[in-house]
Write a protein that holds these residues in place. Sequence first.
Motif, PDB file in Angstrom:
ATOM      1  N   ALA A 140       0.822  -1.215   0.000  1.00 52.25           N
ATOM      2  CA  ALA A 140       0.000   0.000   0.000  1.00 52.25           C
ATOM      3  C   ALA A 140       0.850   1.257   0.000  1.00 52.25           C
ATOM      4  O   ALA A 140       1.973   1.272   0.518  1.00 52.25           O
ATOM      5  CB  ALA A 140      -0.922   0.011   1.212  1.00 52.25           C
ATOM      6  N   LEU A 141       0.291   2.317  -0.593  1.00 48.12           N
ATOM      7  CA  LEU A 141       0.927   3.623  -0.472  1.00 48.12           C
ATOM      8  C   LEU A 141       1.010   4.017   0.995  1.00 48.12           C
ATOM      9  O   LEU A 141       0.068   3.817   1.759  1.00 48.12           O
ATOM     10  CB  LEU A 141       0.113   4.679  -1.235  1.00 48.12           C
ATOM     11  CG  LEU A 141       0.130   4.604  -2.760  1.00 48.12           C
ATOM     12  CD1 LEU A 141      -0.897   5.568  -3.333  1.00 48.12           C
ATOM     13  CD2 LEU A 141       1.526   4.945  -3.287  1.00 48.12           C
ATOM     14  N   SER A 142       2.129   4.561   1.401  1.00 45.41           N
ATOM     15  CA  SER A 142       2.337   5.002   2.780  1.00 45.41           C
ATOM     16  C   SER A 142       2.151   3.879   3.788  1.00 45.41           C
ATOM     17  O   SER A 142       1.625   4.082   4.887  1.00 45.41           O
ATOM     18  CB  SER A 142       1.387   6.164   3.130  1.00 45.41           C
ATOM     19  OG  SER A 142       1.588   7.253   2.269  1.00 45.41           O
ATOM     20  N   SER A 143       2.599   2.680   3.440  1.00 44.14           N
ATOM     21  CA  SER A 143       2.520   1.569   4.396  1.00 44.14           C
ATOM     22  C   SER A 143       3.326   1.887   5.642  1.00 44.14           C
ATOM     23  O   SER A 143       4.433   2.428   5.561  1.00 44.14           O
ATOM     24  CB  SER A 143       3.057   0.290   3.754  1.00 44.14           C
ATOM     25  OG  SER A 143       3.153  -0.745   4.709  1.00 44.14           O
ATOM     26  N   ASP A 144       2.762   1.554   6.784  1.00 45.97           N
ATOM     27  CA  ASP A 144       3.455   1.784   8.045  1.00 45.97           C
ATOM     28  C   ASP A 144       4.357   0.628   8.440  1.00 45.97           C
ATOM     29  O   ASP A 144       5.146   0.741   9.384  1.00 45.97           O
ATOM     30  CB  ASP A 144       2.451   2.057   9.167  1.00 45.97           C
ATOM     31  CG  ASP A 144       1.371   0.978   9.275  1.00 45.97           C
ATOM     32  OD1 ASP A 144       1.089   0.317   8.259  1.00 45.97           O
ATOM     33  OD2 ASP A 144       0.787   0.809  10.356  1.00 45.97           O
ATOM     34  N   GLY A 145       4.259  -0.496   7.713  1.00 47.80           N
ATOM     35  CA  GLY A 145       5.006  -1.684   8.095  1.00 47.80           C
ATOM     36  C   GLY A 145       6.508  -1.524   8.142  1.00 47.80           C
ATOM     37  O   GLY A 145       7.148  -1.865   9.151  1.00 47.80           O
ATOM     38  N   PRO A 146       7.145  -1.018   7.067  1.00 45.45           N
ATOM     39  CA  PRO A 146       8.610  -0.930   7.075  1.00 45.45           C
ATOM     40  C   PRO A 146       9.173  -0.079   8.220  1.00 45.45           C
ATOM     41  O   PRO A 146      10.122  -0.492   8.893  1.00 45.45           O
ATOM     42  CB  PRO A 146       8.923  -0.307   5.709  1.00 45.45           C
ATOM     43  CG  PRO A 146       7.785  -0.733   4.839  1.00 45.45           C
ATOM     44  CD  PRO A 146       6.581  -0.700   5.740  1.00 45.45           C
ATOM     45  N   LEU A 147       8.597   1.099   8.451  1.00 46.51           N
ATOM     46  CA  LEU A 147       9.112   1.940   9.534  1.00 46.51           C
ATOM     47  C   LEU A 147       8.797   1.335  10.897  1.00 46.51           C
ATOM     48  O   LEU A 147       9.620   1.390  11.820  1.00 46.51           O
ATOM     49  CB  LEU A 147       8.548   3.361   9.435  1.00 46.51           C
ATOM     50  CG  LEU A 147       9.104   4.357  10.467  1.00 46.51           C
ATOM     51  CD1 LEU A 147      10.625   4.449  10.384  1.00 46.51           C
ATOM     52  CD2 LEU A 147       8.478   5.731  10.283  1.00 46.51           C
TER      53      LEU A 147
END
Length: 345
Positions: A140-147
């Motif tokens: 997804a756009l602006s996924s919060d997973g990586p950060l």
Amino acid sequence: MGILVPGAGVIGLTARPKAGVVLIGTGGTIAGRGASPVNTSAYDCSVLSIDDILADLPAAASIADISAEQLFQSGSENFGSAQLLQLGKRISSLLKRDDVDGVVVTHGTDTIDETAYFLHLTLKSAKPVVVVGAMRPPSALSSDGPLNLYNAIVVAASPLAHGKGTLVVANDEIHTARDVVKTSTFKQEAFRSPYGPLGYIVEGKPVFYRLPARPHTVESEWSIDEIDVLPEIGIVYAHGGMNDSMVRAMLDSGVKALIYAATGNGNVATSVVASLVDARARGIHVVRGSRTGGGMVIRNAAQPDDHYDWLVTDDQVPHKARILMMLALTGEHNARTLQNAFLTY
């Protein structure tokens, strides 16, 4: 003495090796994938492995010496006692290793607060354990997973996180497992603690402002290494105009205790009182909680708990009260001892 060079450690002295962090993958949105970048709520859950997720986060290698393993591949709504025990025992074995300084668990957000609380109360180590998830899949756009995952590794590798029990990291916040609750179906700021987070991750560094006040991990009376079976605990959610059919169905299901998620300050409708009194006559413990999501349920206030031999949750939400009751019933079944557990943990 050696010479300090910015970014290079101390010349003439052996540099401290990076912390050893083990990542355990269990599935969830953080391992999901949508058909398009705008699919932030509709997507396939638990399709990426922990190795896939880590491969897309090369910056994590600068934080710690990371190893990864896949334990489950499932949405966390499917987590039951078997998964809690298996996960807890695996983490316990890892924390005993000298080359492991911390553990990160990638987890679905649906029951992340339950799993984290279970680990918070049963792991006998001061080493940090961080449970992390995502509200948006990596596609997804602006996924919060990586950060979120990067921050979780930062926290698990930090000496500042030692002794604080199991933590949940999300949206740049560090929460104690005891307090944190998921409060939204889709927002990235879904995770809230009634007394606020313990701290934050700012520019890649953890900053703590408060400590967990209740006993946990090494101070807890339960050890995952000594638990092989967890009793079945049910929850009944109260509503206006309620009759006792759902309560009686739960009592007939074989539960050892019932969390009654009552209205307000643990109020019990007149139509349900008799069935809950019957529960105690059948040896099933009754715990009054509240469906409100905040505040305390006060003993002998809305109901005569001493007279009925019922318990109250103190300030714990019903689904996490269930976790605590499961652990409490692995030992003493005395009502006074069980009530003390809610007032202590």
